[in-house]
Design a protein around this motif. Sequence first.
Motif, PDB file in Angstrom:
ATOM      1  N   GLU A  24       8.685   9.570  46.309  1.00  0.00           N
ATOM      2  CA  GLU A  24       9.549   8.583  46.955  1.00  0.00           C
ATOM      3  C   GLU A  24      10.854   9.224  47.406  1.00  0.00           C
ATOM      4  OE1 GLU A  24      12.083   4.889  45.350  1.00  0.00           O
ATOM      5  OE2 GLU A  24       9.904   4.602  45.135  1.00  0.00           O
ATOM      6  N   LYS A  82      10.289   3.001  49.612  1.00  0.00           N
ATOM      7  CA  LYS A  82       9.117   3.310  48.794  1.00  0.00           C
ATOM      8  C   LYS A  82       8.462   4.592  49.313  1.00  0.00           C
ATOM      9  CE  LYS A  82       9.892  -0.256  46.372  1.00  0.00           C
ATOM     10  NZ  LYS A  82      10.472  -0.062  45.032  1.00  0.00           N
ATOM     11  N   HIS A  83       7.609   5.153  48.476  1.00  0.00           N
ATOM     12  CA  HIS A  83       6.844   6.332  48.890  1.00  0.00           C
ATOM     13  C   HIS A  83       5.956   5.961  50.085  1.00  0.00           C
ATOM     14  CE1 HIS A  83       3.653   9.599  47.826  1.00  0.00           C
ATOM     15  NE2 HIS A  83       4.535  10.040  48.693  1.00  0.00           N
ATOM     16  N   TRP A  84       5.807   6.866  51.024  1.00  0.00           N
ATOM     17  CA  TRP A  84       5.115   6.531  52.284  1.00  0.00           C
ATOM     18  C   TRP A  84       3.666   6.081  52.084  1.00  0.00           C
ATOM     19  CZ3 TRP A  84       0.754   8.689  54.409  1.00  0.00           C
ATOM     20  CH2 TRP A  84       0.293   9.901  53.880  1.00  0.00           C
ATOM     21  N   GLU A  86       2.680   4.073  49.730  1.00  0.00           N
ATOM     22  CA  GLU A  86       2.652   2.747  49.118  1.00  0.00           C
ATOM     23  C   GLU A  86       2.621   1.629  50.161  1.00  0.00           C
ATOM     24  OE1 GLU A  86       5.025   1.571  45.714  1.00  0.00           O
ATOM     25  OE2 GLU A  86       5.685   3.655  45.488  1.00  0.00           O
ATOM     26  N   SER A  87       1.874   0.587  49.846  1.00  0.00           N
ATOM     27  CA  SER A  87       1.895  -0.614  50.680  1.00  0.00           C
ATOM     28  C   SER A  87       3.185  -1.374  50.395  1.00  0.00           C
ATOM     29  CB  SER A  87       0.689  -1.500  50.356  1.00  0.00           C
ATOM     30  OG  SER A  87       0.843  -2.769  50.943  1.00  0.00           O
ATOM     31  N   THR A  90       3.725  -5.665  48.279  1.00  0.00           N
ATOM     32  CA  THR A  90       4.045  -6.127  46.914  1.00  0.00           C
ATOM     33  C   THR A  90       5.504  -5.914  46.535  1.00  0.00           C
ATOM     34  OG1 THR A  90       3.378  -3.976  46.017  1.00  0.00           O
ATOM     35  CG2 THR A  90       1.692  -5.688  46.133  1.00  0.00           C
ATOM     36  N   HIS A  91       6.334  -5.465  47.462  1.00  0.00           N
ATOM     37  CA  HIS A  91       7.707  -5.095  47.100  1.00  0.00           C
ATOM     38  C   HIS A  91       8.794  -5.990  47.700  1.00  0.00           C
ATOM     39  CE1 HIS A  91       6.469  -1.443  45.053  1.00  0.00           C
ATOM     40  NE2 HIS A  91       5.707  -1.130  46.098  1.00  0.00           N
ATOM     41  N   ASN A 111       8.765   2.316  53.900  1.00  0.00           N
ATOM     42  CA  ASN A 111       8.199   3.488  53.216  1.00  0.00           C
ATOM     43  C   ASN A 111       8.312   4.707  54.128  1.00  0.00           C
ATOM     44  OD1 ASN A 111       6.239   3.068  55.142  1.00  0.00           O
ATOM     45  ND2 ASN A 111       4.629   2.475  53.706  1.00  0.00           N
TER      46      ASN A 111
END
Length: 348
Positions: A24, A82-84, A86-87, A90-91, A111
């Motif tokens: 991240e 977020k890390h690339w 990750e979807s 959910t955030h 992301n």
Amino acid sequence: MDIQSKLKELSEKVDSMKEQIQTEEATKTAFVLPFINLLGYDIFNPTEVVPEFTADVGLKKGEKVDYAIFQNGIPILIIECKHWVESLDTHSSQLIRYFHVSKSRFALLTNGVEYRFYTDLEEKNKMDDKPFLEFTITNLKDSIINEISKFHKSNFDVTKILNNASSLKYTKEIKKVFNSELIKPSTEFTRFFASKVYSGRLTERVMEQFGELVHKAINQLISDKVNDRLQSALHKETEQQIEENIDEVEISKIDTTEEELDGFKIVVAILRRKIEHERIFFRDTQSYFGILLDNNNRKPLCRLHLDGGKKYLGLIGENKKETKVLIETIDDIYTHEEALLQAIDYYE
């Protein structure tokens, strides 16, 4: 370098480097910070870009959002990264909490590849569930670039962005709904069209038939519209090609004479009293030898008719109407210098 060029550069960087980005933090450094920077904000100025911005929620202390962009001492955009891989789905709830306690009217969840901008259109100081602006940086359209540019430091205006945010958000949602109906028409959608064309009772069996008909009709309509556009474009291209071919044929038939070129030199000698000689052009045609301002057909200065038995100088009036005057030799052009100089005034 303008924002469009910078976005294109970042887009290419993200596309080529993302597989090498393992964390991240690396995502923030390689993708998100350059995005903030291209918006005109100094990522090394802590009064402008604040990392780990405190956003305590109620009894929960130490809550921090990744970045906050400040303008005149007030946060204008909070950013959660977020890390690339990750979807982002959910955030958003995490960002909702941060948004509520900050004074910012805008929030960004990203992301580094996908970007989602939020505001509080539905309830003041409560972040909307759905973003008003959403894009993938590796697939940017001009319309999206225009919206991104509104967040640039030199353009940023809360009121203007908010006024446009509602239109953006609901237009996007309408397009999603319509696209879903194109794939599989809902009962309500089918019933609307069926009731317009069918006078009988809309039974379950009838509705099932119309579901297929509505799907087929709308997709055919869109296909026809696309084909019409393509045919129209091809027709214009063909017409342009024909015109170019005709021009080439006409040019091949034209023989510019020494007398016409000498006449052109005389006209230039007269007109350069008012304008630079670089602005005076000629175009020879089968009908006449035209002399133009700025190489523009809509700015004729005069015409020479020297190919027939008699010679004429075509003087251009204020309404661009040509008046032919008889001349014995091209030297007679000098006797009409006042009318020739007057022609320039019609365009200057």
